[in-house]
Design a protein around this motif. Structure first.
Motif, PDB file in Angstrom:
ATOM      1  N   LYS A 115     -37.495 -10.464 -10.286  1.00 25.14           N
ATOM      2  CA  LYS A 115     -38.708 -10.259 -11.082  1.00 25.14           C
ATOM      3  C   LYS A 115     -39.752  -9.483 -10.278  1.00 25.14           C
ATOM      4  O   LYS A 115     -40.454  -8.617 -10.821  1.00 25.14           O
ATOM      5  CB  LYS A 115     -39.281 -11.606 -11.520  1.00 25.14           C
ATOM      6  CG  LYS A 115     -38.425 -12.331 -12.544  1.00 25.14           C
ATOM      7  CD  LYS A 115     -38.967 -13.711 -12.844  1.00 25.14           C
ATOM      8  CE  LYS A 115     -38.054 -14.452 -13.825  1.00 25.14           C
ATOM      9  NZ  LYS A 115     -38.502 -15.836 -14.059  1.00 25.14           N
ATOM     10  N   LEU A 116     -39.853  -9.777  -8.993  1.00 24.87           N
ATOM     11  CA  LEU A 116     -40.781  -9.041  -8.137  1.00 24.87           C
ATOM     12  C   LEU A 116     -40.401  -7.564  -8.073  1.00 24.87           C
ATOM     13  O   LEU A 116     -41.260  -6.675  -8.150  1.00 24.87           O
ATOM     14  CB  LEU A 116     -40.781  -9.651  -6.737  1.00 24.87           C
ATOM     15  CG  LEU A 116     -41.694  -8.988  -5.703  1.00 24.87           C
ATOM     16  CD1 LEU A 116     -43.155  -9.045  -6.139  1.00 24.87           C
ATOM     17  CD2 LEU A 116     -41.518  -9.646  -4.335  1.00 24.87           C
ATOM     18  N   LEU A 117     -39.101  -7.282  -7.965  1.00 25.55           N
ATOM     19  CA  LEU A 117     -38.633  -5.898  -7.930  1.00 25.55           C
ATOM     20  C   LEU A 117     -38.920  -5.184  -9.249  1.00 25.55           C
ATOM     21  O   LEU A 117     -39.226  -3.991  -9.264  1.00 25.55           O
ATOM     22  CB  LEU A 117     -37.135  -5.861  -7.631  1.00 25.55           C
ATOM     23  CG  LEU A 117     -36.708  -6.184  -6.197  1.00 25.55           C
ATOM     24  CD1 LEU A 117     -35.191  -6.224  -6.082  1.00 25.55           C
ATOM     25  CD2 LEU A 117     -37.287  -5.174  -5.217  1.00 25.55           C
ATOM     26  N   VAL A 118     -38.807  -5.915 -10.367  1.00 30.20           N
ATOM     27  CA  VAL A 118     -39.121  -5.323 -11.673  1.00 30.20           C
ATOM     28  C   VAL A 118     -40.554  -4.809 -11.690  1.00 30.20           C
ATOM     29  O   VAL A 118     -40.828  -3.683 -12.129  1.00 30.20           O
ATOM     30  CB  VAL A 118     -38.908  -6.348 -12.808  1.00 30.20           C
ATOM     31  CG1 VAL A 118     -39.462  -5.811 -14.129  1.00 30.20           C
ATOM     32  CG2 VAL A 118     -37.433  -6.683 -12.969  1.00 30.20           C
ATOM     33  N   LEU A 119     -41.479  -5.617 -11.217  1.00 32.01           N
ATOM     34  CA  LEU A 119     -42.891  -5.211 -11.211  1.00 32.01           C
ATOM     35  C   LEU A 119     -43.134  -4.061 -10.239  1.00 32.01           C
ATOM     36  O   LEU A 119     -43.938  -3.164 -10.523  1.00 32.01           O
ATOM     37  CB  LEU A 119     -43.769  -6.416 -10.844  1.00 32.01           C
ATOM     38  CG  LEU A 119     -43.721  -7.595 -11.841  1.00 32.01           C
ATOM     39  CD1 LEU A 119     -44.604  -8.736 -11.363  1.00 32.01           C
ATOM     40  CD2 LEU A 119     -44.149  -7.140 -13.231  1.00 32.01           C
ATOM     41  N   LEU A 120     -42.427  -4.056  -9.110  1.00 31.84           N
ATOM     42  CA  LEU A 120     -42.586  -2.962  -8.148  1.00 31.84           C
ATOM     43  C   LEU A 120     -42.050  -1.645  -8.722  1.00 31.84           C
ATOM     44  O   LEU A 120     -42.675  -0.588  -8.572  1.00 31.84           O
ATOM     45  CB  LEU A 120     -41.862  -3.302  -6.840  1.00 31.84           C
ATOM     46  CG  LEU A 120     -42.482  -4.423  -6.007  1.00 31.84           C
ATOM     47  CD1 LEU A 120     -41.622  -4.720  -4.779  1.00 31.84           C
ATOM     48  CD2 LEU A 120     -43.899  -4.046  -5.566  1.00 31.84           C
ATOM     49  N   PHE A 121     -40.901  -1.703  -9.379  1.00 25.48           N
ATOM     50  CA  PHE A 121     -40.355  -0.490 -10.007  1.00 25.48           C
ATOM     51  C   PHE A 121     -41.232  -0.033 -11.166  1.00 25.48           C
ATOM     52  O   PHE A 121     -41.362   1.166 -11.427  1.00 25.48           O
ATOM     53  CB  PHE A 121     -38.926  -0.734 -10.486  1.00 25.48           C
ATOM     54  CG  PHE A 121     -37.887  -0.553  -9.416  1.00 25.48           C
ATOM     55  CD1 PHE A 121     -37.591   0.704  -8.931  1.00 25.48           C
ATOM     56  CD2 PHE A 121     -37.208  -1.638  -8.882  1.00 25.48           C
ATOM     57  CE1 PHE A 121     -36.641   0.893  -7.936  1.00 25.48           C
ATOM     58  CE2 PHE A 121     -36.256  -1.468  -7.895  1.00 25.48           C
ATOM     59  CZ  PHE A 121     -35.967  -0.207  -7.414  1.00 25.48           C
ATOM     60  N   ALA A 122     -41.829  -0.989 -11.888  1.00 22.34           N
ATOM     61  CA  ALA A 122     -42.748  -0.630 -12.977  1.00 22.34           C
ATOM     62  C   ALA A 122     -43.956   0.118 -12.421  1.00 22.34           C
ATOM     63  O   ALA A 122     -44.409   1.113 -13.005  1.00 22.34           O
ATOM     64  CB  ALA A 122     -43.200  -1.882 -13.725  1.00 22.34           C
ATOM     65  N   LEU A 123     -44.471  -0.348 -11.292  1.00 25.67           N
ATOM     66  CA  LEU A 123     -45.603   0.326 -10.658  1.00 25.67           C
ATOM     67  C   LEU A 123     -45.201   1.725 -10.197  1.00 25.67           C
ATOM     68  O   LEU A 123     -45.941   2.701 -10.406  1.00 25.67           O
ATOM     69  CB  LEU A 123     -46.097  -0.500  -9.477  1.00 25.67           C
ATOM     70  CG  LEU A 123     -47.260   0.093  -8.678  1.00 25.67           C
ATOM     71  CD1 LEU A 123     -48.485   0.283  -9.566  1.00 25.67           C
ATOM     72  CD2 LEU A 123     -47.597  -0.789  -7.476  1.00 25.67           C
ATOM     73  N   PHE A 124     -44.013   1.841  -9.602  1.00 26.89           N
ATOM     74  CA  PHE A 124     -43.534   3.137  -9.125  1.00 26.89           C
ATOM     75  C   PHE A 124     -43.380   4.126 -10.286  1.00 26.89           C
ATOM     76  O   PHE A 124     -43.838   5.270 -10.212  1.00 26.89           O
ATOM     77  CB  PHE A 124     -42.200   2.960  -8.400  1.00 26.89           C
ATOM     78  CG  PHE A 124     -41.461   4.248  -8.163  1.00 26.89           C
ATOM     79  CD1 PHE A 124     -41.857   5.123  -7.161  1.00 26.89           C
ATOM     80  CD2 PHE A 124     -40.368   4.593  -8.950  1.00 26.89           C
ATOM     81  CE1 PHE A 124     -41.187   6.321  -6.951  1.00 26.89           C
ATOM     82  CE2 PHE A 124     -39.690   5.787  -8.749  1.00 26.89           C
ATOM     83  CZ  PHE A 124     -40.097   6.646  -7.744  1.00 26.89           C
ATOM     84  N   GLU A 125     -42.760   3.688 -11.375  1.00 24.41           N
ATOM     85  CA  GLU A 125     -42.546   4.578 -12.516  1.00 24.41           C
ATOM     86  C   GLU A 125     -43.862   4.922 -13.215  1.00 24.41           C
ATOM     87  O   GLU A 125     -44.042   6.051 -13.683  1.00 24.41           O
ATOM     88  CB  GLU A 125     -41.562   3.933 -13.499  1.00 24.41           C
ATOM     89  CG  GLU A 125     -40.151   3.819 -12.936  1.00 24.41           C
ATOM     90  CD  GLU A 125     -39.171   3.201 -13.919  1.00 24.41           C
ATOM     91  OE1 GLU A 125     -39.544   3.026 -15.105  1.00 24.41           O
ATOM     92  OE2 GLU A 125     -38.038   2.889 -13.515  1.00 24.41           O
ATOM     93  N   SER A 126     -44.782   3.964 -13.280  1.00 22.59           N
ATOM     94  CA  SER A 126     -46.091   4.236 -13.877  1.00 22.59           C
ATOM     95  C   SER A 126     -46.823   5.311 -13.089  1.00 22.59           C
ATOM     96  O   SER A 126     -47.397   6.247 -13.653  1.00 22.59           O
ATOM     97  CB  SER A 126     -46.931   2.957 -13.918  1.00 22.59           C
ATOM     98  OG  SER A 126     -46.298   1.950 -14.671  1.00 22.59           O
ATOM     99  N   LEU A 127     -46.806   5.169 -11.759  1.00 23.96           N
ATOM    100  CA  LEU A 127     -47.454   6.164 -10.903  1.00 23.96           C
ATOM    101  C   LEU A 127     -46.789   7.530 -11.054  1.00 23.96           C
ATOM    102  O   LEU A 127     -47.461   8.566 -11.062  1.00 23.96           O
ATOM    103  CB  LEU A 127     -47.395   5.710  -9.442  1.00 23.96           C
ATOM    104  CG  LEU A 127     -48.269   4.502  -9.080  1.00 23.96           C
ATOM    105  CD1 LEU A 127     -47.960   4.034  -7.664  1.00 23.96           C
ATOM    106  CD2 LEU A 127     -49.746   4.852  -9.204  1.00 23.96           C
ATOM    107  N   ALA A 128     -45.445   7.539 -11.188  1.00 26.26           N
ATOM    108  CA  ALA A 128     -44.735   8.809 -11.335  1.00 26.26           C
ATOM    109  C   ALA A 128     -45.124   9.509 -12.629  1.00 26.26           C
ATOM    110  O   ALA A 128     -45.315  10.733 -12.653  1.00 26.26           O
ATOM    111  CB  ALA A 128     -43.225   8.559 -11.293  1.00 26.26           C
ATOM    112  N   TYR A 129     -45.249   8.749 -13.709  1.00 28.79           N
ATOM    113  CA  TYR A 129     -45.653   9.345 -14.987  1.00 28.79           C
ATOM    114  C   TYR A 129     -47.074   9.903 -14.917  1.00 28.79           C
ATOM    115  O   TYR A 129     -47.341  11.028 -15.340  1.00 28.79           O
ATOM    116  CB  TYR A 129     -45.569   8.304 -16.103  1.00 28.79           C
ATOM    117  CG  TYR A 129     -44.224   8.234 -16.786  1.00 28.79           C
ATOM    118  CD1 TYR A 129     -43.870   9.177 -17.744  1.00 28.79           C
ATOM    119  CD2 TYR A 129     -43.321   7.231 -16.483  1.00 28.79           C
ATOM    120  CE1 TYR A 129     -42.633   9.119 -18.372  1.00 28.79           C
ATOM    121  CE2 TYR A 129     -42.085   7.158 -17.107  1.00 28.79           C
ATOM    122  CZ  TYR A 129     -41.748   8.106 -18.046  1.00 28.79           C
ATOM    123  OH  TYR A 129     -40.520   8.054 -18.663  1.00 28.79           O
TER     124      TYR A 129
END
Length: 476
Positions: A115-129
């Motif tokens: 679950k922690l990794l999910v939020l980290l990847f969400a942050l990464f993809e949000s920043l990329a967009y």
């Protein structure tokens, strides 16, 4: 586990398990509510951006695997969930991260870190967009608002998946949302009444067919009938509809093909049985893994191009990515161009090299990921032999030995792994070339998901009719 990590995991919200095992009707209701919430989030535009809806857009690879919807709260879809799950399972399954999943504490840590990794990847993809300019120029405040919306939406998706996994519903959010997204696209490609367009037809196949038939009956002009069969504009056509039906039947057949290995159970007096190994041994997992890799690669490529090479003037970056600034289509000879799925049979005429490179790369990666997944998750001959030995199963005529079982299973499992990985990849590529409704990858995933749901429903109905089976199967 360190106290710092333990404290961090406690901050991540989770859904409690139901106080009792819910009846099938109740679980179906909760599943339907989760699906409705997902569809509602897919229609809510992100606040603070210029949002526009195109009349038609062929289903993109990134939309299929992420169950996403452009410009809405479901922009990221299940992307963070899929990526985190794949990365974490490979790390644990391969032994790079040592974690005992047979213990309650090990399972708690596994779930919490995922679950922690999910939020980290969400942050990464949000920043990329945002950083990559997917929404155009935004002020710093607007960027923070968009990132916050995407993060909150990803958290909601995570909780919905947790809810289904904990027993409130059926299946998983990943499967449910992918199937729902593809079904929506297929319905739109079949019945969309938007038009007439430049070629004289409508977006949907059915309205286009009726229009072409009526035009021919009224004027005797068969031009529209020929156009609706194979549309040069890339819109849905009859070839795509026919190939969708054919592939659904073919995939359903393949899912039921088995190779049976005779065994005997020594603990039950040598009772003989057969262990079925599916022809699609790795199911659609290779396609999911490769598609997730491509999806994240396309996100990074869009960000890099927008920030550092918007005019395609950097020769080094042009090797990686180039886009048409007006249509946002990838340009050759960049890597992203050759990794983009072709759409329609005319792709073979326009650029056969691109089709060949894409097909060979996709098939090769699917086979490689299939082999890696089998080794990392204990589905290899050694892992399967150990499971058979623990169950005291042996092949008639051979002594009960892990080494013997491994030797017998090795040619079957490795052959099935390579064949199934290549087969699902080829199905995805060919169906894309035929313009299959919902896209080849989307159709492949959806058929597999619907088959799994059908088996799950049969199992749940059986458990409800015979409650004592719950104890035997550990389903309580």
């Amino acid at each position: 586990m360190s106290s710092a990590l333990d404290s961090l995991l406690k901050l991540i919200p989770e859904v409690p398990r139901p106080p009792r095992r819910l009846k099938l009707a109740e679980r179906l209701l909760w599943t339907a509510l989760v699906l409705l919430l997902y569809m509602a989030l897919s229609q809510v535009p992100l606040y603070g951006i210029r949002w526009s809806e195109e009349a038609f857009q062929p289903m993109l690879l990134i939309q299929v695997i992420m169950a996403s919807r452009r410009g809405t709260l479901m922009e990221l879809g299940i992307g963070p969930l899929v990526t985190a799950g794949i990365v974490w399972q490979l790390l644990v399954g391969s032994g790079i991260v040592e974690l005992d999943l047979t213990t309650r504490e090990g399972r708690r840590i596994y779930s919490g870190v995922q679950k922690l990794l999910v939020l980290l990847f969400a942050l990464f993809e949000s920043l990329a967009y945002v950083w990559g300019g997917a929404y155009g120029p935004l002020s710093p405040a607007a960027q923070l608002i968009v990132i916050a919306q995407l993060m909150i939406a990803s958290l909601i998706v995570l909780l919905m998946d947790d809810m289904l996994e904990k027993g409130w519903g059926l299946g998983s959010a990943v499967s449910l949302f992918i199937a729902a997204g593809v079904a929506q696209q297929v319905f739109w490609e079949l019945f969309a009444p938007v038009g007439p367009l430049g070629d004289g037809l409508f977006v949907g196949v059915i309205p286009s067919l009726f229009h072409a038939v009526f035009t021919y009956a009224a004027t005797g002009n068969a031009t529209l009938l020929r156009e609706v069969a194979i549309r040069r504009t890339g819109y849905p056509d009859l070839v795509g509809l026919a190939s969708m039906v054919a592939f659904v039947v073919f995939l359903t057949y393949l899912d039921n093909v088995r190779i049976e290995i005779p065994v005997a159970a020594s603990r039950y007096g040598g009772l003989r049985a057969r262990i079925p190994l599916k022809l699609l041994y790795v199911s659609n997992l290779p396609v999911i893994l490769v598609s997730a890799l491509y999806a994240n690669l396309f996100i990074v490529a869009r960000a890099v191009w927008s920030r550092f090479n918007p005019d395609n003037s950097n020769p080094l970056l042009n090797v990686f990515v180039m886009y048409n600034a007006t249509t946002m289509e990838p340009l050759k000879p960049s890597l992203i161009y050759y990794l983009t799925p072709p759409r329609g049979a005319l792709s073979l005429v326009r650029d056969p090299l691109q089709v060949a490179v894409y097909a060979l790369t996709f098939v090769g990666l699917c086979v490689a990921f299939a082999l890696i997944w089998v080794m990392a998750t204990g589905m290899d001959p050694s892992g399967q032999a150990e499971q058979f030995a623990k169950a005291q199963l042996q092949v008639p005529g051979f002594r009960l030995s892990t080494k013997v079982l491994e030797t017998i299973l090795r040619p079957y499992i490795w052959s099935l792994t390579v064949v199934s990985g290549a087969l699902v990849a080829l199905i995805a590529v060919v169906s894309d070339l035929l313009g299959t409704l919902g896209s080849g990858i989307g159709l492949l995933l959806t058929v597999g998901i619907l088959t799994q749901y059908q088996q799950l429903l049969v199992r749940e109905q059986l458990l409800e009719m015979h409650p004592t089976l719950s104890k035997l199967l550990g389903a309580e």
